[in-house]
Enzyme design. Structure first.
Site, PDB file in Angstrom:
ATOM      1  N   LYS A 115       3.523  25.515  21.896  1.00  0.00           N
ATOM      2  CA  LYS A 115       4.172  26.792  21.581  1.00  0.00           C
ATOM      3  C   LYS A 115       4.929  27.398  22.773  1.00  0.00           C
ATOM      4  O   LYS A 115       5.913  28.109  22.550  1.00  0.00           O
ATOM      5  CB  LYS A 115       3.150  27.781  21.017  1.00  0.00           C
ATOM      6  CG  LYS A 115       2.674  27.371  19.620  1.00  0.00           C
ATOM      7  CD  LYS A 115       1.720  28.373  19.000  1.00  0.00           C
ATOM      8  CE  LYS A 115       1.256  27.840  17.641  1.00  0.00           C
ATOM      9  NZ  LYS A 115       0.393  28.758  16.933  1.00  0.00           N
ATOM     10  N   GLU A 199       1.471  36.826  24.165  1.00  0.00           N
ATOM     11  CA  GLU A 199       2.635  37.341  23.468  1.00  0.00           C
ATOM     12  C   GLU A 199       2.390  38.804  23.181  1.00  0.00           C
ATOM     13  O   GLU A 199       1.233  39.196  22.980  1.00  0.00           O
ATOM     14  CB  GLU A 199       2.701  36.652  22.103  1.00  0.00           C
ATOM     15  CG  GLU A 199       3.900  35.840  21.833  1.00  0.00           C
ATOM     16  CD  GLU A 199       3.786  35.128  20.504  1.00  0.00           C
ATOM     17  OE1 GLU A 199       4.164  33.969  20.482  1.00  0.00           O
ATOM     18  OE2 GLU A 199       3.335  35.732  19.502  1.00  0.00           O
ATOM     19  N   ARG A 290       6.694  19.676   9.878  1.00  0.00           N
ATOM     20  CA  ARG A 290       6.089  18.896   8.792  1.00  0.00           C
ATOM     21  C   ARG A 290       6.339  19.610   7.482  1.00  0.00           C
ATOM     22  O   ARG A 290       6.845  20.720   7.479  1.00  0.00           O
ATOM     23  CB  ARG A 290       4.589  18.803   9.044  1.00  0.00           C
ATOM     24  CG  ARG A 290       4.003  20.214   9.206  1.00  0.00           C
ATOM     25  CD  ARG A 290       2.510  20.241   9.299  1.00  0.00           C
ATOM     26  NE  ARG A 290       2.009  21.523   9.760  1.00  0.00           N
ATOM     27  CZ  ARG A 290       1.740  22.558   8.998  1.00  0.00           C
ATOM     28  NH1 ARG A 290       1.949  22.492   7.695  1.00  0.00           N
ATOM     29  NH2 ARG A 290       1.285  23.686   9.500  1.00  0.00           N
TER      30      ARG A 290
HETATM   31  P1  ADP Z   1      -0.573  28.992  13.569  1.00  0.00           P
HETATM   32  O1  ADP Z   1       0.028  27.899  14.379  1.00  0.00           O
HETATM   33  O2  ADP Z   1      -2.044  28.999  13.578  1.00  0.00           O
HETATM   34  O3  ADP Z   1       0.043  29.090  12.216  1.00  0.00           O
HETATM   35  P2  ADP Z   1       1.055  31.264  14.338  1.00  0.00           P
HETATM   36  O4  ADP Z   1       1.605  31.389  15.721  1.00  0.00           O
HETATM   37  O5  ADP Z   1       1.990  30.823  13.296  1.00  0.00           O
HETATM   38  O6  ADP Z   1      -0.205  30.319  14.381  1.00  0.00           O
HETATM   39  O7  ADP Z   1       0.393  32.647  13.916  1.00  0.00           O
HETATM   40  C1  ADP Z   1      -0.383  32.762  12.730  1.00  0.00           C
HETATM   41  C2  ADP Z   1      -0.439  34.198  12.272  1.00  0.00           C
HETATM   42  O8  ADP Z   1      -0.980  35.035  13.302  1.00  0.00           O
HETATM   43  C3  ADP Z   1       0.914  34.809  11.969  1.00  0.00           C
HETATM   44  O9  ADP Z   1       1.334  34.541  10.666  1.00  0.00           O
HETATM   45  C4  ADP Z   1       0.659  36.298  12.200  1.00  0.00           C
HETATM   46  O10 ADP Z   1       0.032  36.882  11.100  1.00  0.00           O
HETATM   47  C5  ADP Z   1      -0.327  36.288  13.350  1.00  0.00           C
HETATM   48  N1  ADP Z   1       0.398  36.425  14.642  1.00  0.00           N
HETATM   49  C6  ADP Z   1       0.719  35.428  15.481  1.00  0.00           C
HETATM   50  N2  ADP Z   1       1.367  35.895  16.579  1.00  0.00           N
HETATM   51  C7  ADP Z   1       1.467  37.235  16.417  1.00  0.00           C
HETATM   52  C8  ADP Z   1       2.024  38.294  17.218  1.00  0.00           C
HETATM   53  N3  ADP Z   1       2.606  38.065  18.380  1.00  0.00           N
HETATM   54  N4  ADP Z   1       1.933  39.561  16.721  1.00  0.00           N
HETATM   55  C9  ADP Z   1       1.321  39.802  15.545  1.00  0.00           C
HETATM   56  N5  ADP Z   1       0.791  38.854  14.757  1.00  0.00           N
HETATM   57  C10 ADP Z   1       0.848  37.572  15.178  1.00  0.00           C
HETATM   58  P1  ADP Z   2       1.007  25.887   6.561  1.00  0.00           P
HETATM   59  O1  ADP Z   2       1.388  26.115   8.005  1.00  0.00           O
HETATM   60  O2  ADP Z   2       1.577  24.669   5.943  1.00  0.00           O
HETATM   61  O3  ADP Z   2       1.136  27.111   5.768  1.00  0.00           O
HETATM   62  P2  ADP Z   2      -1.739  25.866   7.394  1.00  0.00           P
HETATM   63  O4  ADP Z   2      -1.406  26.637   8.625  1.00  0.00           O
HETATM   64  O5  ADP Z   2      -2.758  26.410   6.452  1.00  0.00           O
HETATM   65  O6  ADP Z   2      -0.500  25.524   6.523  1.00  0.00           O
HETATM   66  O7  ADP Z   2      -2.153  24.418   7.872  1.00  0.00           O
HETATM   67  C1  ADP Z   2      -2.273  23.354   6.940  1.00  0.00           C
HETATM   68  C2  ADP Z   2      -3.391  22.452   7.349  1.00  0.00           C
HETATM   69  O8  ADP Z   2      -3.112  21.876   8.598  1.00  0.00           O
HETATM   70  C3  ADP Z   2      -4.720  23.150   7.496  1.00  0.00           C
HETATM   71  O9  ADP Z   2      -5.717  22.257   7.033  1.00  0.00           O
HETATM   72  C4  ADP Z   2      -4.851  23.380   8.986  1.00  0.00           C
HETATM   73  O10 ADP Z   2      -6.207  23.444   9.343  1.00  0.00           O
HETATM   74  C5  ADP Z   2      -4.151  22.161   9.531  1.00  0.00           C
HETATM   75  N1  ADP Z   2      -3.494  22.395  10.826  1.00  0.00           N
HETATM   76  C6  ADP Z   2      -2.363  23.092  11.038  1.00  0.00           C
HETATM   77  N2  ADP Z   2      -2.013  23.080  12.334  1.00  0.00           N
HETATM   78  C7  ADP Z   2      -2.950  22.339  12.978  1.00  0.00           C
HETATM   79  C8  ADP Z   2      -3.149  21.952  14.351  1.00  0.00           C
HETATM   80  N3  ADP Z   2      -2.338  22.310  15.338  1.00  0.00           N
HETATM   81  N4  ADP Z   2      -4.226  21.198  14.635  1.00  0.00           N
HETATM   82  C9  ADP Z   2      -5.073  20.838  13.658  1.00  0.00           C
HETATM   83  N5  ADP Z   2      -4.929  21.156  12.366  1.00  0.00           N
HETATM   84  C10 ADP Z   2      -3.898  21.906  12.006  1.00  0.00           C
END
Ligand code: ADP
Ligand code: ADP
Ligand code: MG
Length: 471
Positions: A115, A199, A290
């Site tokens: 990230k 962040e 993906r």
């Molecule tokens: P992941 O890789 O687990 O999907 P993300 O970076 O996409 O992680 O963040 C997942 C969720 O966490 C976001 O959809 C949002 O709801 C919350 N989030 C992440 N970063 C921030 C931020 N800087 N401020 C507020 N909410 C955040």
């Molecule tokens: P999407 O981003 O497609 O909305 P999710 O954030 O729910 O979906 O992730 C989909 C699946 O992939 C989940 O089973 C989650 O646990 C897995 N997953 C996503 N990112 C990672 C990661 N960086 N490492 C391991 N598992 C991950």
């Protein structure tokens, strides 16, 4: 065109990919671990191979999976989501062995999976990112200094995080000091990396993400956005396309930003660019390299088969569509039906499905790997079904969602379905204007009864008697 694809996944997404293969005249190969011997993806694929006793290891053994693809005469591997889908080493091994990885190039996966790297690439491309770290944090003291300059609240995040894990909001220096070692330990356990960054926490943001498609000729298009603001603990529960709360200007701006992001990193195949939106500010958050769980709703509003496009692009064909060919119609909602008990802190509820009845009728789609008699194993994700509804306008889509959830029967395990019925009745949700705090702000929506209402039972009995009398 590719002729035979190994699917390095399980569950509903493996079934989704088998379906695309079947429609395209491509042979599909499933892999499974012993607890999954009776899983639907094993039954539905043209061939299936056991990867051993361990429930998880077989789905994560990159070398062994690529070897199997070579031995069984496959020309490609589709990784689905989760498991090895964002593992750049896996993509690299595929490339070495002459197997097409259905996704972007290994170096692009590596760059966007990290990230902080992704943030750097976006800053270089002129895409706005949330204010925060330029690099991974060296130690807690650096974190404290940076947090003071950004201003609280801040988000402490695992650099290789995913699936909503490894993210903590910190409202003060004390909280930051408390959370720092916790996030590091969670990140090490879950993602095998101790790197973290900071962040600015965007308070009450909307999660807006854009589906993109790109081919090996350098063309990239977007398929509009999804609103994934309905989340619990940073994990999506209900997803909506298009967002009911973007202006047309914001919609075209965010779409263009996503295409710009994809082109800047030489992206190929399907991907999602995630943004946080507050007022008129839009910030890049991360890119998922993906197919996403919620690709379904974009398919429903645009008519584009995203998995089919993934396979075509991986075959070296140009995109089937230009940007001006893409339009959307109506609203689609996806309900992630998880085998969990919402009334018991969403505790996973694994076990035997004693009865499954799929909802149907107009505008209803189900993507699942469960069937009556199937036992949900405890080793994997608790999501067991995706219920997708579509209708021409927002209110009708909500009503269709309620109707389809009521039609559906998943018995033997607890699910999130009844909880979603409560969300659908909520005026704030129905207004179409909500943010990522909706779920935590509405704990009262958990106060529903799991039993069917007496009036509903009486109606069912009356209907049965009437049906009997009519014969
Ligand atoms: P992941 O890789 O687990 O999907 P993300 O970076 O996409 O992680 O963040 C997942 C969720 O966490 C976001 O959809 C949002 O709801 C919350 N989030 C992440 N970063 C921030 C931020 N800087 N401020 C507020 N909410 C955040
Ligand atoms: P999407 O981003 O497609 O909305 P999710 O954030 O729910 O979906 O992730 C989909 C699946 O992939 C989940 O089973 C989650 O646990 C897995 N997953 C996503 N990112 C990672 C990661 N960086 N490492 C391991 N598992 C991950
Ligand atoms: Mg995300």
């Amino acid at each position: 065109m590719l002729k035979k694809i190994l699917i390095a996944n399980r569950g509903e997404i493996a079934v989704r990919i088998v379906r695309a293969c079947a429609e395209m005249g491509i042979r599909s190969v499933a892999i499974f671990t012993e607890p999954d011997r009776h899983a639907l993806h094993v039954k539905r694929a043209d061939e299936a191979y056991s990867m051993g006793e361990d429930p998880l290891a077989g789905y994560l053994d990159a070398r062994r999976i690529v070897n199997l693809a070579v031995e069984t005469g496959c020309d490609a591997i589709h990784p689905g989501y989760g498991f090895l889908s964002e593992n750049s080493e896996f993509a690299r091994i595929c490339q070495e062995r002459g197997i097409t990885f259905i996704g972007p190039k290994a170096d692009v996966i590596a760059k966007m999976g990290d990230k902080t790297q992704a943030r750097k690439s976006m800053i270089a491309a002129g895409v706005p990112v949330t204010p925060g770290s330029e690099d991974n944090l060296a130690d807690i003291e650096e974190a404290v200094v940076l947090a003071n300059s950004i201003g609280y609240p801040v988000m402490l995040k695992a650099t290789s995080g995913g699936g909503g894990r490894g993210i903590r909001r910190c409202d003060s220096e004390q909280e930051l000091r408390d959370q720092y070692p916790r996030v590091i330990s969670e990140a090490t356990k879950a993602f095998g990396s101790a790197e973290v960054f900071l962040e600015k926490c965007i308070v009450d943001p909307k999660h807006i993400e854009v589906q993109i498609l790109a081919d090996s000729q350098g063309d990239a298009i977007h398929l509009y956005e999804r609103d994934c603001s309905i989340q619990r603990r940073n994990q999506k529960l209900i997803e909506i396309a298009p967002s009911p709360q973007l202006t047309p200007e914001q919609r075209s701006y965010v779409g263009e930003l996503a295409v710009k992001a994809a082109k800047a990193v030489g992206y190929e195949n399907a991907g999602t660019v995630e943004f946080l939106v507050t007022g008129n500010d839009i910030y890049f958050m991360e890119m998922n390299t993906r197919v996403q769980v919620e690709h379904t709703i974009t398919e429903q509003i645009t008519g584009v088969d995203i998995v089919r496009e993934q396979i075509r692009v991986a075959s070296g064909l140009p995109l089937s569509y230009r940007q001006e060919d893409i339009s959307f119609r109506g609203y689609a909602l996806q309900f992630r039906i998880n085998a969990e008990d919402p009334k018991n802190n969403f505790l996973p509820s694994f076990g035997r499905i004693t009865r499954y009845y799929a909802p149907g009728g107009p505008g209803v789609r189900t993507d699942t790997a469960i069937y009556t008699g199937y036992t949900i194993p405890p080793y994997f994700d608790s999501m067991c079904l995706k219920l997708v509804v579509w209708a021409l306008n927002w209110e009708d889509a909500l009503d269709r969602g309620a109707r389809a959830l009521a039609d559906m029967r998943v018995q033997g395990v607890k699910t999130t379905a009844n909880y979603y019925q409560e969300i659908l009745k909520n005026d704030e949700f129905r207004s179409g204007f909500f943010n990522t705090s909706f779920v935590p702000n509405h704990p009262e929506l958990l106060n529903y009864s799991d039993k069917r209402a007496p009036s509903e039972i009486a109606l069912a009995i009356a209907a049965a008697i009437a049906a009997h009398a009519a014969v």
